[in-house]
Design a protein around this motif. Structure first.
Motif, mmCIF file in Angstrom:
data_model
loop_
_atom_site.group_PDB
_atom_site.id
_atom_site.type_symbol
_atom_site.label_atom_id
_atom_site.label_comp_id
_atom_site.label_asym_id
_atom_site.label_seq_id
_atom_site.Cartn_x
_atom_site.Cartn_y
_atom_site.Cartn_z
ATOM 1 N N HIS A 64 -54.875 55.694 -3.981
ATOM 2 C CA HIS A 64 -55.159 57.122 -3.886
ATOM 3 C C HIS A 64 -54.424 57.650 -5.432
ATOM 4 C CE1 HIS A 64 -50.953 56.833 -2.356
ATOM 5 N NE2 HIS A 64 -51.297 56.730 -1.335
ATOM 6 N N GLY A 65 -54.531 58.636 -5.858
ATOM 7 C CA GLY A 65 -54.035 58.865 -7.144
ATOM 8 C C GLY A 65 -54.337 60.620 -7.469
ATOM 9 N N ARG B 176 -40.807 51.348 1.083
ATOM 10 C CA ARG B 176 -41.576 51.662 2.343
ATOM 11 C C ARG B 176 -42.358 53.086 2.447
ATOM 12 N NH1 ARG B 176 -37.889 49.481 7.569
ATOM 13 N NH2 ARG B 176 -37.502 47.361 6.671
ATOM 14 N N GLY B 177 -43.345 52.969 3.071
ATOM 15 C CA GLY B 177 -44.170 54.464 3.155
ATOM 16 C C GLY B 177 -44.585 54.804 4.724
ATOM 17 N N ASP B 178 -45.044 56.041 4.677
ATOM 18 C CA ASP B 178 -45.798 56.488 6.145
ATOM 19 C C ASP B 178 -46.631 57.535 5.544
ATOM 20 O OD1 ASP B 178 -44.931 55.322 8.396
ATOM 21 O OD2 ASP B 178 -43.055 56.183 7.979
ATOM 22 N N PHE B 179 -47.618 57.981 6.524
ATOM 23 C CA PHE B 179 -48.488 58.984 6.338
ATOM 24 C C PHE B 179 -47.874 60.375 7.024
ATOM 25 C CE2 PHE B 179 -51.721 55.861 5.980
ATOM 26 C CZ PHE B 179 -52.345 56.094 4.935
ATOM 27 N N PHE B 180 -48.383 61.597 6.561
ATOM 28 C CA PHE B 180 -47.654 62.754 7.061
ATOM 29 C C PHE B 180 -49.001 63.785 7.112
ATOM 30 C CE2 PHE B 180 -44.335 60.473 5.339
ATOM 31 C CZ PHE B 180 -43.196 60.705 6.077
ATOM 32 N N ASP B 181 -49.056 64.517 8.369
ATOM 33 C CA ASP B 181 -50.208 65.565 8.340
ATOM 34 C C ASP B 181 -49.555 66.826 8.148
ATOM 35 O OD1 ASP B 181 -48.983 65.415 10.758
ATOM 36 O OD2 ASP B 181 -50.555 65.431 12.012
ATOM 37 N N HIS C 10 -41.794 60.127 -3.228
ATOM 38 C CA HIS C 10 -43.004 60.478 -3.738
ATOM 39 C C HIS C 10 -43.721 61.067 -2.439
ATOM 40 C CE1 HIS C 10 -43.155 58.759 -8.092
ATOM 41 N NE2 HIS C 10 -42.042 59.690 -7.568
ATOM 42 N N LEU C 11 -44.471 62.078 -2.193
ATOM 43 C CA LEU C 11 -45.457 62.488 -1.415
ATOM 44 C C LEU C 11 -46.661 62.801 -2.130
ATOM 45 C CD1 LEU C 11 -43.189 65.178 0.837
ATOM 46 C CD2 LEU C 11 -43.980 62.915 1.428
ATOM 47 N N TYR C 12 -47.749 61.787 -2.207
ATOM 48 C CA TYR C 12 -49.128 62.063 -2.686
ATOM 49 C C TYR C 12 -50.164 62.763 -1.830
ATOM 50 C CZ TYR C 12 -47.290 58.367 -5.407
ATOM 51 O OH TYR C 12 -46.155 57.636 -6.645
ATOM 52 N N PRO C 13 -50.753 63.662 -2.417
ATOM 53 C CA PRO C 13 -51.700 64.464 -1.560
ATOM 54 C C PRO C 13 -52.995 63.649 -1.194
ATOM 55 C CG PRO C 13 -50.966 65.890 -3.128
ATOM 56 C CD PRO C 13 -50.450 64.468 -3.506
ATOM 57 N N VAL C 14 -53.408 63.504 0.206
ATOM 58 C CA VAL C 14 -54.565 62.485 0.330
ATOM 59 C C VAL C 14 -55.467 63.303 1.133
ATOM 60 C CG1 VAL C 14 -53.493 60.285 0.163
ATOM 61 C CG2 VAL C 14 -53.207 61.586 2.397
ATOM 62 N N VAL D 298 -52.360 64.534 5.426
ATOM 63 C CA VAL D 298 -52.591 65.297 4.156
ATOM 64 C C VAL D 298 -51.544 64.755 3.083
ATOM 65 C CG1 VAL D 298 -51.843 67.713 3.431
ATOM 66 C CG2 VAL D 298 -52.724 67.196 5.802
ATOM 67 N N TRP D 299 -50.617 63.863 3.380
ATOM 68 C CA TRP D 299 -49.697 63.418 2.371
ATOM 69 C C TRP D 299 -49.488 61.574 2.535
ATOM 70 C CZ3 TRP D 299 -48.494 68.213 3.947
ATOM 71 C CH2 TRP D 299 -48.396 69.232 2.983
#
Length: 465
Positions: free
Chosen positions: A148-149, A325-330, A355-359, A379-380
């Motif tokens: 993603h980018g 480390r990371g995680d997904f967020f809705d 960073h919170l990247y929009p997906v 969503v992120w």
């Protein structure tokens, strides 16, 4: 197996067109260096493969000798999974080539290529692939994890543009995976990581992109809560031509930021706009940046897309210490915002960030079971990075990252983008990354790599027969 017999290594050298580098060779330390300097592993040998024939020979050698094998593309792996102490690294970095077909709007890319290689060649035709935010990132690792980018809201994940992949399997055979050939493998490659084989080339569908609108907006760190409450509502409702990733950061000492804010802790958004620049639409769309609070700085400019992709290269070059480390967020809940406020105030070093990247956007137009990427409702995609040039600060940046992630994780969707999984997070974290797709991935693993030969990765063991 530990180490490689010198005579056996000579036989591999005689077989390959590329170089085989061992610890006693002059270029060994350069060859084993990674983007993340926190990783210091000493493989018994590094096989620098020039093409699919070298890849096949290296795999055959590892199978025959029983040596552990790792696969390296761009070398950006945060936990350094492309190196194994006393093992063999199959290094794809010599395979940096790009072939564009502008009439078909497709591009074929060598497995060792970096995003900068891809962007440079496709930009000449006003085309591009949605992929990452740094030109030094390896195309292979990014794609196999999903990708993603800046173009994700407009054109989807990197894997949504993947048409085919040439793959050398554990038995040495070379296959092409696509919707029509080996479709189960093609499904698994789109997000399942390096579990299934060595991809020697990727073929992508290209999309129109040339000059984009770029903006940077930053606010004082004590306005993090106000900005996040605005951002969580504004961006998902914005046109898909607009994206912007949110960050907590220390303002770097250089342009475009003015000197009075250099070194200050702030929160901000880096924007990318693929819409109509002639009509000043970017300024119109971003006229709302004053709504959460007056920015400390707001900057907009048109920019060639490859220039945006290189914007952070000098700020965070190869050779820094990293722990992520990371995680997904809705959603970005009020409780999550409180965590961001607390840890943003406590950024431990000048380069550490979150960073919170929009997906969302176009990435949501693909179903959760159409590719291995299971979080189509996210969503992120968030990542926390402890970063510093000084190894003396390793414990400091690691602890900040782990504490931040631990407090934030309970407000996440439970799984992470596989490329943001950190060091030794364990098999349950890998499973959580794939949700209901995990069992199917394990079944594909059994079909294509039943002995788990490719296991130096965020591993998915093959399911029982």
């Amino acid at each position: 197996m530990s180490g490689i017999d010198a005579t056996a290594l000579d036989s591999l050298r005689a077989t390959l067109r590329g170089h085989v580098i061992a610890p006693q060779d002059d270029h060994y330390d350069d060859a084993r260096s990674l983007y993340n300097a926190m990783i210091d592993r000493r493989p018994a040998a590094i096989a620098q493969c020039m093409g699919a024939a070298d890849v096949r020979a290296t795999i055959a050698f590892a199978q025959e000798t029983g040596v552990d094998l790792a696969v390296r593309g761009g070398g950006h792996s945060g936990p350094g999974l492309c190196l194994i102490d006393d093992g063999l690294t199959l290094d794809l970095s010599p395979m940096r080539w790009v072939r564009v077909d502008p009439e078909a709007a497709t591009v074929q890319v060598g497995g060792g290529s970096q995003l900068g290689d891809l962007d440079h060649e496709t930009h000449a035709f006003g085309l591009g692939v949605p992929a990452g935010i740094m030109s030094t990132t390896g195309v292979g690792g990014l794609t196999l994890g999903g990708g993603h980018g800046h173009l994700t809201r407009r054109y989807g994940l990197t894997i949504d543009s993947l048409i085919a992949a040439d793959v050398v399997l554990a038995d040495g055979s070379l296959v092409t995976a696509s919707e029509k050939e080996h479709p189960d493998l093609f499904w698994a490659l789109r997000g399942g990581g390096g579990n299934f084989g060595v991809v020697t080339s990727f073929t992508y569908r290209l999309h129109p992109v040339h000059t984009v609108g770029v903006a940077a907006t930053v606010w004082p760190i004590d306005r993090t809560g106000d900005v996040l409450r605005w951002y969580r509502e504004f961006l998902p409702a914005a046109p898909q031509d607009l994206t912007g990733f949110f960050a907590v950061l220390v303002i770097p000492p250089g342009p475009p930021f003015p000197e009075p804010i250099h070194g200050q802790k702030m929160c901000g958004v880096i924007w990318c706009y693929t819409g109509d620049l002639e009509a000043d639409r970017l300024e119109e769309v971003l006229s709302v940046v004053n709504d959460p609070a007056p920015p400390a700085f707001h900057f907009t400019t048109p920019m060639p897309y490859p220039a945006l992709q290189t914007m952070f290269d000098e700020l965070i070059p190869k050779g820094l210490q990293w722990y992520w480390r990371g995680d997904f967020f809705d959603t970005i809940s009020d409780d999550a915002i409180a965590v961001h406020e607390r840890y943003g105030q406590g950024i431990p070093t000048d380069l550490s960030t979150m960073h919170l990247y929009p997906v969302d956007g176009a990435a949501h137009e693909v179903g959760p079971d159409e590719t291995a990427w299971a979080y189509r409702d996210a969503v992120w995609s968030g990542v926390i990075g402890g970063i510093d040039p000084d190894p003396a600060n390793d414990d400091l940046i690691r602890q900040w990252c782990v504490d931040y992630w631990t407090d934030l994780h309970q407000h996440s969707m439970g799984g992470s983008y596989v490329n943001f999984l950190g060091e030794a997070e364990g098999p349950e974290r890998v499973r959580s990354t794939y949700r209901g797709n995990y069992d199917r991935l394990a079944s594909v693993k059994r079909a294509y790599d039943p002995d788990s030969f490719f296991r130096a990765n965020q591993n998915i063991p093959p399911s029982a027969a």
